[in-house]
Design an enzyme around this catalytic site. Structure first.
Site, mmCIF file in Angstrom:
data_model
loop_
_atom_site.group_PDB
_atom_site.id
_atom_site.type_symbol
_atom_site.label_atom_id
_atom_site.label_comp_id
_atom_site.label_asym_id
_atom_site.label_seq_id
_atom_site.Cartn_x
_atom_site.Cartn_y
_atom_site.Cartn_z
ATOM 1 N N HIS A 108 0.859 -1.192 0.000
ATOM 2 C CA HIS A 108 0.000 0.000 0.000
ATOM 3 C C HIS A 108 0.895 1.243 0.000
ATOM 4 C CE1 HIS A 108 -3.575 2.386 0.660
ATOM 5 N NE2 HIS A 108 -2.887 3.053 1.571
ATOM 6 N N ASP A 144 -6.844 -2.390 3.711
ATOM 7 C CA ASP A 144 -5.595 -1.679 4.008
ATOM 8 C C ASP A 144 -5.259 -1.655 5.501
ATOM 9 O OD1 ASP A 144 -5.205 -1.223 1.304
ATOM 10 O OD2 ASP A 144 -6.242 0.689 1.339
ATOM 11 N N GLN A 172 10.569 2.992 -3.563
ATOM 12 C CA GLN A 172 10.706 2.222 -2.325
ATOM 13 C C GLN A 172 9.828 0.972 -2.325
ATOM 14 O OE1 GLN A 172 13.130 2.850 -0.199
ATOM 15 N NE2 GLN A 172 13.645 4.420 -1.698
HETATM 16 C C1 GRF Z 1 1.149 0.750 -6.075
HETATM 17 O O1 GRF Z 1 1.345 2.063 -5.669
HETATM 18 C C2 GRF Z 1 0.697 -0.115 -4.933
HETATM 19 O O2 GRF Z 1 1.233 0.276 -3.713
HETATM 20 C C3 GRF Z 1 -0.786 0.101 -4.924
HETATM 21 O O3 GRF Z 1 -1.147 0.166 -6.274
HETATM 22 C C4 GRF Z 1 -0.025 0.612 -7.031
HETATM 23 C C5 GRF Z 1 0.219 -0.424 -8.080
HETATM 24 O O4 GRF Z 1 1.235 -0.030 -8.959
HETATM 25 N N1 GRF Z 1 -1.454 -0.933 -4.176
HETATM 26 P P1 GRF Z 1 1.813 -1.063 -9.986
HETATM 27 O O5 GRF Z 1 0.625 -1.638 -10.769
HETATM 28 O O6 GRF Z 1 2.535 -2.128 -9.230
HETATM 29 O O7 GRF Z 1 2.722 -0.275 -10.871
#
Ligand code: GRF
Length: 216
Positions: A108, A144, A172
């Protein structure tokens, strides 16, 4: 260790896991990628890496329970050790979450419990927090929430807009998700009575209670 990754979109965290596995820094194999929409760009990333994919359109199911059941069947077909949510934008029901208790994790883009839900970077800027970041946690029925495995913190700069802050956090994410999964693959990480246990690397075999905070 066998991973199934669930996505809904871009799939950059999936790509980070695939690279870490290919580089040999993650002792795990992504054996399947599932999405709730057939046009999720991350599905192409998976296919390009030779990973089988499946799309299950949630809109074609009568209700959440029916979707969750089909999703679980698809997941179980890959016989994973760990189910990895990586930008999966569907809320999963209690039954589903209980079925994978202790082997279902999520990333998250905030320092939970701050900013659960959507638009975390925009909200962090609006609140004026000076420190923001991302969290890997075991999934529990509450969205979450769930026991925290690892967090990475980044500064919020006066010059930041949403995109700049999101990019700093995402870098990160790509670091801590493979890290957490490596701990799990190494048998060092588990969920015990709702708490995260992370075996330390100390020679006395001691056990640390997480959460872990990774500063940058
Ligand atoms: C990331 O920011 C993750 O933390 C959130 O959704 C976004 C997904 O990004 N749950 P990606 O599809 O991995 O580029």
């Amino acid at each position: 260790m066998r991973l199934v990754v669930l996505i809904s979109g871009r799939g950059s965290n999936l790509a980070a896991l695939l690279s870490a596995a290919a580089a040999g820094t993650l002792p795990a194999r992504v054996v399947g990628v599932l999405a709730n929409c057939a046009d999720a760009p991350g599905l192409e990333t998976a296919s390009a890496a030779g990973v089988p994919t499946r799309a299950l359109d949630h809109r074609l199911f009568a209700d959440r329970e029916a979707f969750d059941t089909a999703l679980a069947e698809a997941i179980d077909g890959f016989a994973p050790d760990l189910v990895v949510l990586a930008g999966f934008m569907r809320i999963l029901g209690d039954r589903f979450v209980r079925r994978y208790a202790g082997r279902l994790i999520n990333i998250h883009p905030s320092l939970l419990p701050a900013f659960p839900g959507l638009h975390t970077h925009r909200r962090a800027l609006a609140e004026g927090v000076r420190v923001h970041g991302c969290t890997v946690h075991f999934v529990t029925p509450e969205l979450d929430h769930g026991p925290i495995i690892v967090q990475a913190a980044v500064p919020v700069l006066d010059t930041d807009d949403e995109a700049a802050l999101a990019a700093r956090v995402l870098a990160q994410e790509h670091r801590i998700y493979p890290l957490a999964i490596r701990w799990f693959a190494d048998g060092r990480l588990r969920l015990c009575d709702g708490r995260v246990l992370l075996a330390s690397v100390q020679s006395d075999g001691g056990v640390l209670i997480a959460p872990q905070l990774v500063a940058v």
